[in-house]
Scaffold this active site. Structure first.
Site, short mmCIF file in Angstrom:
data_model
loop_
_atom_site.label_atom_id
_atom_site.label_comp_id
_atom_site.label_asym_id
_atom_site.label_seq_id
_atom_site.Cartn_x
_atom_site.Cartn_y
_atom_site.Cartn_z
N SER A 12 13.29 -4.63 -11.48
CA SER A 12 12.93 -5.90 -12.14
C SER A 12 14.11 -6.60 -12.80
CB SER A 12 11.82 -5.66 -13.17
OG SER A 12 10.58 -5.50 -12.52
N LYS A 40 14.74 -10.12 -11.79
CA LYS A 40 14.13 -11.29 -12.43
C LYS A 40 15.09 -12.01 -13.37
CE LYS A 40 9.42 -9.46 -12.14
NZ LYS A 40 9.62 -8.06 -11.73
N SER A 59 7.04 -8.76 -17.05
CA SER A 59 7.71 -8.55 -15.77
C SER A 59 6.73 -8.70 -14.61
CB SER A 59 8.37 -7.16 -15.72
OG SER A 59 9.37 -7.12 -14.74
#
Length: 364
Positions: free
Chosen positions: A54, A57, A114
């Site tokens: 993640s 991101k 997330s």
């Protein structure tokens, strides 16, 4: 018969080999940089390829902030959820196909929970398709000098070609701080209220380690537990990248150790002492010392596929971001949450205590 048994045995070994390779434990990598001077205080396997999970991101939001700065996007704009976005695996917000969320809320959901579905929805909002947005991500990575990074999607979900390095993640972190200080405070939100439930930030260092105000955590089986942690104490700011940890506890422990060692080194240098981060890290059992010799040169996030930690909130309330105070323009203004309306779902965020607000504000 013997030959047939040997052939079957070899076939079985061949079939198991990919599974063993896939199950190999993630490898540790670390990087610590002074955000003010750009001095690398500590590095361990800084340029070896790792899966970012993640942490991907961070780039998705960087491009979102780019669009806000240029006026191509506004915080109040709706972000529709397509069938493709809604199909993403957890962690996700879970909006139905055709529902929308404001850009402001979308950023918070991506930074705090997330949520993979909302990250892809943002990607489609900006790039038309996730595939086209991914090309934008890779172009920006090259422009920023992230030479060993290649993005395969906007969420960080497992893909063998989604790779980066500890050094490249530090470069991206510095770019977020330098290029988008008004929006950096999203990464410091400890929680976010959505439809009377409060999502808790996966970054457990927020509010627990002095000065930490971001940035992002990640986890997939192939990446291990990852984190990019930024902390400011006084006029000093450090960024620590820790990748490939075997557990959430190890991730928090080792990123804490790097940041504490970094600030200690800077303090002791101010007293005229010649000291390095490697020399003040905890004992020989510390992961930063167990993989390979350290290099001194003068990246759902909780490890499960279920929803992020959620607690019920008494009532949604208004929040005021430091970034909104910094600008009177429409796309940087303070946003008040209103009840859901056709095609555009919105929510309020819980107010932060004075101390929490201070830790969320980028000070330079």
């Amino acid at each position: 018969m013997t030959r047939r048994l040997i052939a079957l045995g070899l076939a079985l070994i061949a079939a198991l080999m990919p599974l063993r390779a896939e199950a190999a434990p993630p490898r540790y990598a670390a990087f610590l940089v002074d955000a003010n001077t750009r001095e690398v205080l500590y590095a361990n396997a800084p340029d070896e390829l790792r899966h970012p999970a993640s942490l991907t991101k961070m780039m998705t939001l960087y491009l979102t902030f780019d669009a806000l700065e240029s006026g191509r996007l506004k915080l109040t704009d709706p972000v529709p959820v397509s069938r493709h976005a809604a199909s993403m695996k957890p962690s996700r917000l879970g909006l139905a196909v055709g529902q929308s969320i404001s850009v402001d809320n979308a950023i918070s959901v991506v930074a705090v929970k997330s949520a993979n579905d909302i990250a892809v929805a943002l990607a489609e909002k900006l790039g038309g398709t996730e595939e086209n947005f991914t090309r934008m991500m890779n172009a920006k990575a090259q422009m920023l000098g992230m030479r060993n990074t290649h993005y395969a999607n906007a969420s960080g979900l497992t893909d063998s070609t989604n790779v980066t390095t500890a050094r490249d993640l530090a470069i991206l972190s510095l770019a977020l701080l330098h290029d988008h200080p008004r929006f950096y405070s999203y990464f410091g939100e400890r929680d976010f209220v959505w439809q009377r439930s409060t999502m808790i930030n996966h970054n457990h260092l927020l509010g627990k380690l002095n000065g930490v105000d971001g940035i992002k955590t990640g986890y997939t089986v192939d990446s291990g537990f990852t984190v990019v942690a930024s902390a400011q104490r006084g006029t000093r700011r450090l960024i620590a990248v820790v990748l490939g940890e075997p557990s959430l506890v190890a991730r928090n422990r080792d990123s804490t150790a790097l940041l504490e060692a970094g600030f200690s080194v800077l303090d002791r240098r101010g007293l005229g002492q010649a000291v390095t981060v490697a020399s003040v890290l905890p004992g020989i059992g510390h992961p930063a010392l167990r993989v390979e010799p350290a290099i001194e040169q003068g990246a759902s996030d909780e490890g499960n596929s279920g929803p992020a930690s959620v607690r019920h909130a008494a009532a949604p309330r208004k929040r005021i971001h430091a970034r909104a105070k910094a600008s009177g323009s429409a796309h940087h203004r303070t946003t008040s949450r209103k009840s859901s309306r056709a095609g555009h779902t919105s929510a309020k965020s819980s107010p932060k205590k004075a101390k929490a607000k201070a830790s969320h504000r980028h000070k330079g």
